[in-house]
Structure formats: C-alpha cells, structure tokens
Scaffold this active site. Structure first.
Site, PDB file in Angstrom:
ATOM      1  N   GLY A   9      39.863  43.677  41.381  1.00 15.73           N
ATOM      2  CA  GLY A   9      38.763  44.270  40.634  1.00 15.73           C
ATOM      3  C   GLY A   9      37.535  44.370  41.528  1.00 15.73           C
ATOM      4  N   GLY A  12      34.830  46.523  47.046  1.00 13.77           N
ATOM      5  CA  GLY A  12      34.765  46.419  48.512  1.00 13.77           C
ATOM      6  C   GLY A  12      36.151  46.147  49.078  1.00 13.77           C
ATOM      7  N   LYS A  13      36.825  45.222  48.436  1.00  7.79           N
ATOM      8  CA  LYS A  13      38.180  44.864  48.840  1.00  7.79           C
ATOM      9  C   LYS A  13      39.131  46.041  48.638  1.00  7.79           C
ATOM     10  CE  LYS A  13      39.482  40.344  47.459  1.00  7.79           C
ATOM     11  NZ  LYS A  13      40.269  39.563  46.503  1.00  7.79           N
ATOM     12  N   ASP A  67      43.857  37.457  48.037  1.00  2.00           N
ATOM     13  CA  ASP A  67      42.908  36.398  47.697  1.00  2.00           C
ATOM     14  C   ASP A  67      42.272  35.966  49.006  1.00  2.00           C
ATOM     15  OD1 ASP A  67      41.878  34.834  45.358  1.00  2.00           O
ATOM     16  OD2 ASP A  67      42.231  33.229  46.805  1.00  2.00           O
ATOM     17  N   PHE A 146      30.868  44.184  52.579  1.00  2.00           N
ATOM     18  CA  PHE A 146      30.558  43.646  51.249  1.00  2.00           C
ATOM     19  C   PHE A 146      30.521  42.122  51.336  1.00  2.00           C
ATOM     20  CE2 PHE A 146      34.685  41.900  49.876  1.00  2.00           C
ATOM     21  CZ  PHE A 146      35.544  42.476  50.803  1.00  2.00           C
ATOM     22  N   TYR A 148      30.030  38.370  51.857  1.00  2.00           N
ATOM     23  CA  TYR A 148      29.319  37.532  52.828  1.00  2.00           C
ATOM     24  C   TYR A 148      29.201  38.184  54.209  1.00  2.00           C
ATOM     25  CZ  TYR A 148      30.365  33.776  49.442  1.00  2.00           C
ATOM     26  OH  TYR A 148      30.459  32.995  48.312  1.00  2.00           O
ATOM     27  N   ASP A 149      29.600  39.455  54.350  1.00  2.00           N
ATOM     28  CA  ASP A 149      29.649  40.108  55.663  1.00  2.00           C
ATOM     29  C   ASP A 149      28.367  39.984  56.497  1.00  2.00           C
ATOM     30  OD1 ASP A 149      32.272  40.807  55.460  1.00  2.00           O
ATOM     31  OD2 ASP A 149      31.932  42.920  54.995  1.00  2.00           O
ATOM     32  N   LYS A 169      35.973  46.543  61.577  1.00  2.00           N
ATOM     33  CA  LYS A 169      36.268  45.458  60.629  1.00  2.00           C
ATOM     34  C   LYS A 169      37.759  45.466  60.271  1.00  2.00           C
ATOM     35  CE  LYS A 169      35.195  43.029  56.438  1.00  2.00           C
ATOM     36  NZ  LYS A 169      34.790  43.056  55.045  1.00  2.00           N
TER      37      LYS A 169
HETATM   38  P1  ITT Z   1      39.862  40.089  42.895  1.00  2.00           P
HETATM   39  O1  ITT Z   1      40.296  38.657  42.618  1.00  2.00           O
HETATM   40  O2  ITT Z   1      39.857  40.939  41.685  1.00  2.00           O
HETATM   41  O3  ITT Z   1      40.606  40.680  44.045  1.00  2.00           O
HETATM   42  P2  ITT Z   1      37.425  38.779  43.783  1.00  2.00           P
HETATM   43  O4  ITT Z   1      36.135  39.268  44.346  1.00  2.00           O
HETATM   44  O5  ITT Z   1      37.358  37.814  42.619  1.00  2.00           O
HETATM   45  O6  ITT Z   1      38.313  40.057  43.371  1.00  2.00           O
HETATM   46  P3  ITT Z   1      38.583  36.716  45.417  1.00  2.00           P
HETATM   47  O7  ITT Z   1      38.802  35.784  44.289  1.00  2.00           O
HETATM   48  O8  ITT Z   1      39.667  36.830  46.453  1.00  2.00           O
HETATM   49  O9  ITT Z   1      38.298  38.188  44.935  1.00  2.00           O
HETATM   50  O10 ITT Z   1      37.224  36.299  46.103  1.00  2.00           O
HETATM   51  C1  ITT Z   1      36.952  36.682  47.385  1.00  2.00           C
HETATM   52  C2  ITT Z   1      35.457  36.585  47.633  1.00  2.00           C
HETATM   53  O11 ITT Z   1      35.284  36.224  49.001  1.00  2.00           O
HETATM   54  C3  ITT Z   1      34.790  37.952  47.447  1.00  2.00           C
HETATM   55  O12 ITT Z   1      34.237  38.088  46.166  1.00  2.00           O
HETATM   56  C4  ITT Z   1      33.741  37.933  48.548  1.00  2.00           C
HETATM   57  O13 ITT Z   1      32.586  37.293  48.086  1.00  2.00           O
HETATM   58  C5  ITT Z   1      34.392  37.077  49.621  1.00  2.00           C
HETATM   59  N1  ITT Z   1      35.097  37.924  50.595  1.00  2.00           N
HETATM   60  C6  ITT Z   1      36.438  38.146  50.716  1.00  2.00           C
HETATM   61  N2  ITT Z   1      36.700  38.992  51.707  1.00  2.00           N
HETATM   62  C7  ITT Z   1      35.512  39.337  52.228  1.00  2.00           C
HETATM   63  C8  ITT Z   1      35.117  40.184  53.272  1.00  2.00           C
HETATM   64  O14 ITT Z   1      35.987  40.910  53.973  1.00  2.00           O
HETATM   65  N3  ITT Z   1      33.815  40.275  53.533  1.00  2.00           N
HETATM   66  C9  ITT Z   1      32.906  39.573  52.838  1.00  2.00           C
HETATM   67  N4  ITT Z   1      33.185  38.773  51.814  1.00  2.00           N
HETATM   68  C10 ITT Z   1      34.483  38.638  51.515  1.00  2.00           C
END
Ligand code: ITT
Length: 192
Positions: A9, A12-13, A67, A146, A148-149, A169
């Site tokens: 959800g 950015g991911k 995750d 997005f 913490y980048d 990236k």
């Molecule tokens: P989904 O579970 O729906 O995929 P989420 O944002 O809740 O979305 P996560 O539980 O995996 O996903 O949390 C990952 C968090 O870590 C995300 O919200 C970012 O704050 C951080 N994060 C992960 N990958 C990142 C990236 O490439 N750059 C910056 N921050 C990142």
C-alpha cells in the site's frame, strides 16, 4: 500472462517494485485497498511472507510482497520492522530517528528488504533478503525517493538515497540487491 498482485500500500515502494518487475512477462495488479495485513512477524522475511501469503489467498492470485526497513546500530537495530510505524509521516519518522541518535558518533545503519512471492494458495514459492549498509546523516539531503531516503548516506556512492537517480537507487539499494538475487529464479519460474 499470469496476474501477480503487488502486495503493498506504499506508493514509493510500489513504483520501485514495478521497475524491477517489468523485466518479467507478468501482468501486475494492485492490492485491493480493503485487504490489510497485520504485520505480526519479528523479522522482515516473516512479514514479507505474511503479506504475500494473505494477499494471495484473499485475491486467489499470485502475490509478491516487500517488507523493508531501516536498522540503526546505535539504536539496537531500531526502527527495524517498526520502520513504517515509527511516526505518522516520513518527516516525523526521520525526526524521531535523528532525535534518538542525537550527537551519537556511531551513525552506522543498514536498510533491509525482504521479498516473498506466494502462490494463489498462499504457499511461498520464492523469497530473499537484501541489505545495504550506510550511515545516518545529522540532517536530510536530497529530494528523491521516499521514507528515510534523505538521511541515509551510502559511502561508496558519496550520496544519500534521496540524491540518487532512480536508476542508481535501483542498482545500489537493499531492494535492488534483493531483486538481483531473486530475478534469476523468477525468470526461470513458470507461473500458472
Ligand atoms: P506495505 O506493508 O503496504 O508494503 P509499508 O510502508 O507499511 O507498506 P513496511 O511495513 O515494509 O511497508 O515498512 C517499510 C518502511 O521502511 C517504509 O514505510 C519506509 O518508511 C521505510 N523504507 C523501506 N524501504 C525504504 C526505502 O527504499 N527508502 C526509504 N525508506 C524505506
């Protein structure tokens, strides 16, 4: 072509996952918003499996989940699997990490990304974990990416994730490393 639900959800991911997955002949579908998976796992891999599996079962399609999170050594690995739950906005989460680190001189950290692919019955067909080492700056730099980048500086590249182009990236990040490991397997799998 088989349909694979991208079980995230996080916009950015999602954008980054689509960039990797376009190399495969899969039809990608978005996760229906009403499917919310509780992330009860203690590790990134456990949570990736949970998300892929539950979304696959609910949609009756293959599903791929990511995750990921930031692990800061001097904070005992925090925020870790709680990275998304560390605050209510990206700015809030960044400020919390900076505040907790204060003037600590050991700024070592790593980003971790676990990926899991589930069959329509919820069983896991492939999984991996990628890690990217870096250091936490004292203030953000750069406007890309997005999460913490802006505060995550990769010493080998001399820039933060937020200062990298999408292609950079894609190559150097934890997610890029995870997909490098997983892609050969995904390419040989015949999804039905
Ligand atoms: P989904 O579970 O729906 O995929 P989420 O944002 O809740 O979305 P996560 O539980 O995996 O996903 O949390 C990952 C968090 O870590 C995300 O919200 C970012 O704050 C951080 N994060 C992960 N990958 C990142 C990236 O490439 N750059 C910056 N921050 C990142």
């Amino acid at each position: 072509m088989v349909t694979v639900v991208v079980a995230t959800g996080n916009p950015g991911k999602l954008a980054e996952l689509k960039a990797y997955l376009q190399a495969l002949d899969w039809t990608l579908a978005l996760k229906p918003e009403e499917i919310e998976v509780e992330e009860t796992g203690k590790t990134f891999l456990e949570n990736a499996r949970l998300k892929a599996s539950e979304v696959a079962i609910a949609t009756r399609h293959w599903a791929i989940a990511d995750d990921s999170g930031l692990s800061v050594m001097a904070l005992g690995g925090a925020p870790g699997v709680y990275s998304a739950r560390y605050g209510t906005s990206d700015a809030d989460r960044i400020n919390r990490v900076l505040h907790e680190l204060g003037d600590e001189t050991d700024r070592r950290a790593e980003f971790v990304c676990a990926i899991a692919l589930a069959r329509p019955d919820g069983t896991i067909a492939a999984e991996t974990e990628g890690r990217c080492p870096g250091v936490i700056l004292t203030a953000g730099q750069g406007a890309g990416g997005f999460g913490y980048d802006p505060i995550f500086y990769v010493q080998t590249q001399g820039k933060t994730f937020a200062e990298m182009s999408n292609a950079e990236k894609e190559t150097y990040s934890h997610r890029g490393i995870a997909f490098d490991q997983l892609m050969p397997k995904l390419k040989t799998m015949n999804l039905v």
